[in-house]
Scaffold this motif. Structure first.
Motif, PDB file in Angstrom:
ATOM      1  N   GLU A 131       4.388  -3.692  -3.954  1.00 56.68           N
ATOM      2  CA  GLU A 131       3.097  -3.088  -4.288  1.00 56.68           C
ATOM      3  C   GLU A 131       2.941  -3.068  -5.805  1.00 56.68           C
ATOM      4  O   GLU A 131       3.855  -2.681  -6.523  1.00 56.68           O
ATOM      5  CB  GLU A 131       3.002  -1.658  -3.740  1.00 56.68           C
ATOM      6  N   GLN A 182       3.556   6.707  -3.508  1.00 55.36           N
ATOM      7  CA  GLN A 182       3.293   7.292  -2.186  1.00 55.36           C
ATOM      8  C   GLN A 182       4.142   6.621  -1.117  1.00 55.36           C
ATOM      9  O   GLN A 182       4.660   7.274  -0.212  1.00 55.36           O
ATOM     10  CB  GLN A 182       1.808   7.175  -1.831  1.00 55.36           C
ATOM     11  N   ALA A 183       4.313   5.299  -1.227  1.00 57.73           N
ATOM     12  CA  ALA A 183       5.144   4.572  -0.264  1.00 57.73           C
ATOM     13  C   ALA A 183       6.592   5.048  -0.327  1.00 57.73           C
ATOM     14  O   ALA A 183       7.231   5.263   0.712  1.00 57.73           O
ATOM     15  CB  ALA A 183       5.064   3.066  -0.523  1.00 57.73           C
ATOM     16  N   SER A 233       3.100   2.057   5.221  1.00 56.26           N
ATOM     17  CA  SER A 233       3.065   2.316   6.667  1.00 56.26           C
ATOM     18  C   SER A 233       3.899   1.325   7.465  1.00 56.26           C
ATOM     19  O   SER A 233       4.617   1.706   8.398  1.00 56.26           O
ATOM     20  CB  SER A 233       1.621   2.288   7.171  1.00 56.26           C
ATOM     21  N   GLY A 282       0.837  -1.194   0.000  1.00 58.82           N
ATOM     22  CA  GLY A 282       0.000   0.000   0.000  1.00 58.82           C
ATOM     23  C   GLY A 282       0.872   1.242   0.000  1.00 58.82           C
ATOM     24  O   GLY A 282       1.771   1.381  -0.813  1.00 58.82           O
ATOM     25  N   ILE A 283       0.641   2.144   0.958  1.00 59.24           N
ATOM     26  CA  ILE A 283       1.420   3.391   1.017  1.00 59.24           C
ATOM     27  C   ILE A 283       2.643   3.283   1.923  1.00 59.24           C
ATOM     28  O   ILE A 283       3.301   4.265   2.204  1.00 59.24           O
ATOM     29  CB  ILE A 283       0.538   4.580   1.437  1.00 59.24           C
ATOM     30  N   LYS A 334       0.228  -1.473  -7.485  1.00 61.30           N
ATOM     31  CA  LYS A 334      -0.356  -0.227  -7.976  1.00 61.30           C
ATOM     32  C   LYS A 334       0.680   0.901  -7.939  1.00 61.30           C
ATOM     33  O   LYS A 334       1.229   1.223  -6.885  1.00 61.30           O
ATOM     34  CB  LYS A 334      -1.577   0.155  -7.148  1.00 61.30           C
ATOM     35  N   LYS A 335       0.930   1.483  -9.092  1.00 58.03           N
ATOM     36  CA  LYS A 335       1.966   2.505  -9.215  1.00 58.03           C
ATOM     37  C   LYS A 335       1.718   3.700  -8.299  1.00 58.03           C
ATOM     38  O   LYS A 335       2.660   4.253  -7.729  1.00 58.03           O
ATOM     39  CB  LYS A 335       2.064   2.986 -10.662  1.00 58.03           C
ATOM     40  N   GLU A 336       0.459   4.096  -8.151  1.00 63.60           N
ATOM     41  CA  GLU A 336       0.148   5.259  -7.316  1.00 63.60           C
ATOM     42  C   GLU A 336       0.496   4.990  -5.851  1.00 63.60           C
ATOM     43  O   GLU A 336       1.056   5.852  -5.171  1.00 63.60           O
ATOM     44  CB  GLU A 336      -1.339   5.630  -7.409  1.00 63.60           C
ATOM     45  N   TYR A 337       0.150   3.810  -5.368  1.00 63.64           N
ATOM     46  CA  TYR A 337       0.454   3.450  -3.984  1.00 63.64           C
ATOM     47  C   TYR A 337       1.961   3.325  -3.784  1.00 63.64           C
ATOM     48  O   TYR A 337       2.504   3.755  -2.766  1.00 63.64           O
ATOM     49  CB  TYR A 337      -0.224   2.148  -3.581  1.00 63.64           C
ATOM     50  N   PHE A 338       2.632   2.711  -4.769  1.00 62.01           N
ATOM     51  CA  PHE A 338       4.072   2.553  -4.662  1.00 62.01           C
ATOM     52  C   PHE A 338       4.764   3.913  -4.591  1.00 62.01           C
ATOM     53  O   PHE A 338       5.659   4.122  -3.769  1.00 62.01           O
ATOM     54  CB  PHE A 338       4.621   1.734  -5.831  1.00 62.01           C
ATOM     55  N   ASN A 343       6.788   8.329   1.379  1.00 62.60           N
ATOM     56  CA  ASN A 343       6.684   8.178   2.839  1.00 62.60           C
ATOM     57  C   ASN A 343       7.975   7.655   3.446  1.00 62.60           C
ATOM     58  O   ASN A 343       8.397   8.109   4.520  1.00 62.60           O
ATOM     59  CB  ASN A 343       5.513   7.262   3.192  1.00 62.60           C
TER      60      ASN A 343
END
Length: 92
Positions: free
Chosen positions: A42, A50-51, A24, A21-22, A44-48, A54
Motif C-alpha cells: 500500500e 490502518q492495515a 481486509s 488498502g486497509i 498511502k501511509k494512512e491506509y497502511f 487490522n
C-alpha cells in the motif's frame, strides 16, 4: 473475507494484494480456515497504518494452534517470522 479467500486459495498458499488498502484481504488470509500467508502493498501511509492495526488485531484473536500453523507457513516460504508471532508462542 475469510470465506472468500478460502474459496479462491488453498491452505498454506500466499495471498498477494498489491493494492492492500486497509488490509481486509490480508486479514482474510491469516484468519481463513487452514491459514494462508497474506502479503500486502500500500502506498498511502494512512491506509497502511490502518492495515497494520487490522492485522495486529486479527493476530490477537488467533488460537495458539493457528499461530503455530502460521509459523510453519512462514518457514515453509523461507520468510522470517514476525516478532508478534514468535512472542505469542513464548507466552503460551
Amino acid at each position: 473475507m475469510s470465506a472468500l479467500v478460502g474459496d479462491f486459495t488453498n491452505a498454506g498458499e500466499m495471498l498477494l494484494d498489491p493494492f492492500m488498502g486497509i488490509g481486509s484481504e490480508v486479514v482474510g488470509a491469516i484468519t481463513a480456515e487452514g491459514p494462508r500467508l497474506g502479503l500486502g502493498v500500500e502506498l498511502k501511509k494512512e491506509y497502511f497504518a490502518q492495515a497494520v492495526d487490522n492485522v495486529k488485531k486479527a493476530l490477537d484473536h488467533l488460537s495458539i494452534l493457528t499461530v503455530k500453523q502460521l509459523l510453519q507457513l512462514v518457514k515453509a516460504h523461507g520468510l522470517k517470522a514476525p516478532a508478534k508471532l514468535r512472542d505469542e508462542l513464548v507466552k503460551q
